[in-house]
Design a protein around this motif. Structure first.
Motif, PDB file in Angstrom:
ATOM      1  N   VAL A 216       0.815  -1.213   0.000  1.00  0.00           N
ATOM      2  CA  VAL A 216       0.000   0.000   0.000  1.00  0.00           C
ATOM      3  C   VAL A 216       0.852   1.268   0.000  1.00  0.00           C
ATOM      4  O   VAL A 216       0.328   2.360  -0.226  1.00  0.00           O
ATOM      5  CB  VAL A 216      -0.995   0.043   1.186  1.00  0.00           C
ATOM      6  CG1 VAL A 216      -1.983  -1.106   1.107  1.00  0.00           C
ATOM      7  CG2 VAL A 216      -0.273   0.020   2.525  1.00  0.00           C
ATOM      8  N   GLY A 217       2.151   1.111   0.271  1.00  0.00           N
ATOM      9  CA  GLY A 217       3.033   2.279   0.237  1.00  0.00           C
ATOM     10  C   GLY A 217       3.722   2.588   1.558  1.00  0.00           C
ATOM     11  O   GLY A 217       4.087   3.740   1.803  1.00  0.00           O
ATOM     12  N   LYS A 218       3.911   1.585   2.396  1.00  0.00           N
ATOM     13  CA  LYS A 218       4.581   1.822   3.687  1.00  0.00           C
ATOM     14  C   LYS A 218       6.015   2.303   3.504  1.00  0.00           C
ATOM     15  O   LYS A 218       6.427   3.280   4.111  1.00  0.00           O
ATOM     16  CB  LYS A 218       4.623   0.530   4.523  1.00  0.00           C
ATOM     17  CG  LYS A 218       3.350   0.201   5.255  1.00  0.00           C
ATOM     18  CD  LYS A 218       3.521  -1.029   6.118  1.00  0.00           C
ATOM     19  CE  LYS A 218       3.858  -2.270   5.326  1.00  0.00           C
ATOM     20  NZ  LYS A 218       2.806  -2.689   4.387  1.00  0.00           N
ATOM     21  N   THR A 219       6.772   1.582   2.684  1.00  0.00           N
ATOM     22  CA  THR A 219       8.183   1.923   2.550  1.00  0.00           C
ATOM     23  C   THR A 219       8.348   3.258   1.822  1.00  0.00           C
ATOM     24  O   THR A 219       9.171   4.085   2.214  1.00  0.00           O
ATOM     25  CB  THR A 219       8.933   0.783   1.838  1.00  0.00           C
ATOM     26  OG1 THR A 219       8.770  -0.401   2.617  1.00  0.00           O
ATOM     27  CG2 THR A 219      10.406   1.079   1.703  1.00  0.00           C
ATOM     28  N   THR A 220       7.539   3.476   0.799  1.00  0.00           N
ATOM     29  CA  THR A 220       7.537   4.764   0.107  1.00  0.00           C
ATOM     30  C   THR A 220       7.268   5.891   1.103  1.00  0.00           C
ATOM     31  O   THR A 220       7.930   6.930   1.090  1.00  0.00           O
ATOM     32  CB  THR A 220       6.426   4.760  -0.970  1.00  0.00           C
ATOM     33  OG1 THR A 220       6.730   3.739  -1.911  1.00  0.00           O
ATOM     34  CG2 THR A 220       6.311   6.096  -1.674  1.00  0.00           C
ATOM     35  N   THR A 221       6.287   5.639   1.986  1.00  0.00           N
ATOM     36  CA  THR A 221       5.922   6.649   2.979  1.00  0.00           C
ATOM     37  C   THR A 221       7.026   6.830   4.021  1.00  0.00           C
ATOM     38  O   THR A 221       7.380   7.962   4.360  1.00  0.00           O
ATOM     39  CB  THR A 221       4.592   6.258   3.667  1.00  0.00           C
ATOM     40  OG1 THR A 221       3.571   6.216   2.676  1.00  0.00           O
ATOM     41  CG2 THR A 221       4.213   7.248   4.754  1.00  0.00           C
ATOM     42  N   SER A 222       7.599   5.730   4.489  1.00  0.00           N
ATOM     43  CA  SER A 222       8.677   5.824   5.475  1.00  0.00           C
ATOM     44  C   SER A 222       9.828   6.659   4.927  1.00  0.00           C
ATOM     45  O   SER A 222      10.366   7.532   5.615  1.00  0.00           O
ATOM     46  CB  SER A 222       9.219   4.433   5.828  1.00  0.00           C
ATOM     47  OG  SER A 222       8.215   3.652   6.412  1.00  0.00           O
TER      48      SER A 222
ATOM     49  N   VAL B 278      -0.997   3.628   6.835  1.00  0.00           N
ATOM     50  CA  VAL B 278      -1.111   3.863   5.397  1.00  0.00           C
ATOM     51  C   VAL B 278      -2.251   3.010   4.853  1.00  0.00           C
ATOM     52  O   VAL B 278      -2.310   1.811   5.093  1.00  0.00           O
ATOM     53  CB  VAL B 278       0.207   3.505   4.675  1.00  0.00           C
ATOM     54  CG1 VAL B 278       0.109   3.820   3.186  1.00  0.00           C
ATOM     55  CG2 VAL B 278       1.384   4.242   5.300  1.00  0.00           C
ATOM     56  N   VAL B 279      -3.165   3.647   4.146  1.00  0.00           N
ATOM     57  CA  VAL B 279      -4.326   2.917   3.639  1.00  0.00           C
ATOM     58  C   VAL B 279      -4.599   3.305   2.189  1.00  0.00           C
ATOM     59  O   VAL B 279      -4.382   4.454   1.797  1.00  0.00           O
ATOM     60  CB  VAL B 279      -5.558   3.168   4.548  1.00  0.00           C
ATOM     61  CG1 VAL B 279      -5.939   4.645   4.570  1.00  0.00           C
ATOM     62  CG2 VAL B 279      -6.762   2.326   4.146  1.00  0.00           C
TER      63      VAL B 279
ATOM     64  N   LEU C 194      -3.893   8.374   3.418  1.00  0.00           N
ATOM     65  CA  LEU C 194      -4.547   7.722   2.281  1.00  0.00           C
ATOM     66  C   LEU C 194      -3.639   7.863   1.061  1.00  0.00           C
ATOM     67  O   LEU C 194      -3.312   8.985   0.657  1.00  0.00           O
ATOM     68  CB  LEU C 194      -5.905   8.391   2.057  1.00  0.00           C
ATOM     69  CG  LEU C 194      -6.877   7.798   1.050  1.00  0.00           C
ATOM     70  CD1 LEU C 194      -7.147   6.335   1.312  1.00  0.00           C
ATOM     71  CD2 LEU C 194      -8.183   8.580   1.063  1.00  0.00           C
ATOM     72  N   THR C 195      -3.212   6.728   0.501  1.00  0.00           N
ATOM     73  CA  THR C 195      -2.304   6.797  -0.642  1.00  0.00           C
ATOM     74  C   THR C 195      -2.945   6.150  -1.867  1.00  0.00           C
ATOM     75  O   THR C 195      -3.950   5.466  -1.764  1.00  0.00           O
ATOM     76  CB  THR C 195      -0.967   6.086  -0.342  1.00  0.00           C
ATOM     77  OG1 THR C 195      -1.222   4.710  -0.069  1.00  0.00           O
ATOM     78  CG2 THR C 195      -0.275   6.690   0.862  1.00  0.00           C
TER      79      THR C 195
END
Lengths: 91, 271
Positions: free
Chosen positions: B15-21, B143-144, B181-182
């Motif tokens: 869902v984009g955890k690493t991108t967000t981190s 992240v959702v 929200l991604t």
């Protein structure tokens, strides 16, 4: 319906369906969150017992576990159908 | 002095955890904070790639926990920001190599080393790695994606944050929950094909701290190992900047929630 209509047909808007399904499942999962693992089984066994006397379905039974400081309360509520109870075969 | 610990988590994978981190850590560092970002996904290291430091990993998180290397030896200094450091996950060990005591020791040590923020990049799932990534958190970034399985999983994660964390166990005040929200696609929302920001907020009962639009720049950023927040021209990058600013207490309006208006040619020729 002509072939052009078929090509032009838009997909059904499904977001509303998703929202409604999520609303229900999230509410249900929250109500049993942190509750003991045996709850779903307890629920279905209780249903079997209740069904002997009253005609209800699974949706009619709600089980909640509430935590007060130090102790837990298991709350069970059964919504009885309107009208009379099912014929009692046990007598 | 102890650091503020932020876990980036979701339950569902992809869902984009690493991108967000990567973007969150970079954004905090850009505002002058001293930041460490730790990959908790033991066995499936990936944060190093997204941060663009994959060839400089010598020692990893598990090496530090097992006493085979010091924190100083293991932290990889970011090429672009001198106050940003990456701690990679082990690629060879299994996830049992992480222990609660070991993780606590590393976090404490980083706090003593003067770090302001520690960003914990959680693995997917709710197993040990995910549990340890959230256990010591002060803040959680959940992240959702606007999609049924992701929304349901994030509700589960919100429940775990409220019960299975150090703060919850010690009655130390709750972990602050932030919903991000991604992969948001305003055109599809307008067509009724995708859950809207409001839908997700209503279902989960928590408001969003940011909305990152679906963007081709995210893939381009990961291709090149540059956190997308550094791509000032992309909407995703700008939305991440807004999100970090909000986390730091600034109030910024939400952007990129409406579909771009189609021009004449687009309307005629599609696209």
């Amino acid at each position: 319906m002509g072939i052009l209509d078929f090509l032009k047909r838009k997909p059904e808007p499904t977001a509303a369906v998703a929202k409604e399904r999520l609303r229900i499942i999230v509410a249900q999962e929250r109500s049993t969150r942190g509750a003991p693992d045996y709850l779903p089984v307890l629920r279905s066994e209780l249903l079997e017992v209740i069904k002997k006397y009253v005609n209800v379905d699974l949706e009619a039974i709600s089980i909640n576990v509430e935590r007060d400081s130090g102790h837990e309360v298991l709350e069970l509520s059964v919504a009885l159908p309107e009208g009379k109870a099912a014929q009692n075969p046990a007598t | 002095m102890s650091a503020e610990i932020i876990v980036v988590t979701s339950g569902k994978g992809g869902v984009g955890k690493t991108t967000t981190s990567a973007s969150l850590a970079t954004g905090l560092a850009m505002s002058g904070k001293k930041v460490a970002v730790i990959d908790f996904d033991v066995g499936l290291r990936n944060l190093d790639l997204i941060m663009g430091c994959e060839r400089r990993v010598v020692y990893d998180f598990v090496n530090v926990i097992q006493g085979e290397a010091t924190i100083k030896q293991s932290l990889i200094k970011d090429k672009r920001h001198e106050n940003l450091y990456v701690l990679a996950a082990s690629q060879t060990r299994d996830k049992d190599a992480l222990t609660q005591e070991g993780v606590e020791k590393v976090l404490d040590e980083l706090g003593k080393d003067g770090f302001d923020y520690i960003v914990c990049d959680s693995p997917a799932g709710i197993e040990k790695g995910a549990h340890l990534a959230m256990y010591f958190a002060d803040h959680a970034m959940v992240v959702v994606n606007p999609e049924v399985s992701s929304v349901r999983d994030s509700d589960r994660i919100l429940g775990l944050l409220a019960s299975k964390t150090r703060r919850a166990e010690k009655g130390d005040g709750a972990v602050t929950q932030h919903l991000l929200l991604t992969r948001y696609n305003p055109s599809r929302v307008e067509q009724g094909e995708m859950l809207s920001v409001k839908d997700v907020e209503e279902i989960l009962g928590i408001s969003v701290v940011g909305v990152i639009p679906e963007s081709e720049n995210v893939l381009a950023a990961s291709n090149s190992g540059v956190p997308v927040i550094l791509d000032e021209n992309s909407h995703a990058g700008q939305a991440y900047r807004d999100t970090v600013a909000r986390l730091l207490g600034e109030s910024r309006p939400m952007r990129f929630l409406d579909a771009p208006k189609k021009g004449f040619f687009q309307r005629v020729f599609g696209g």
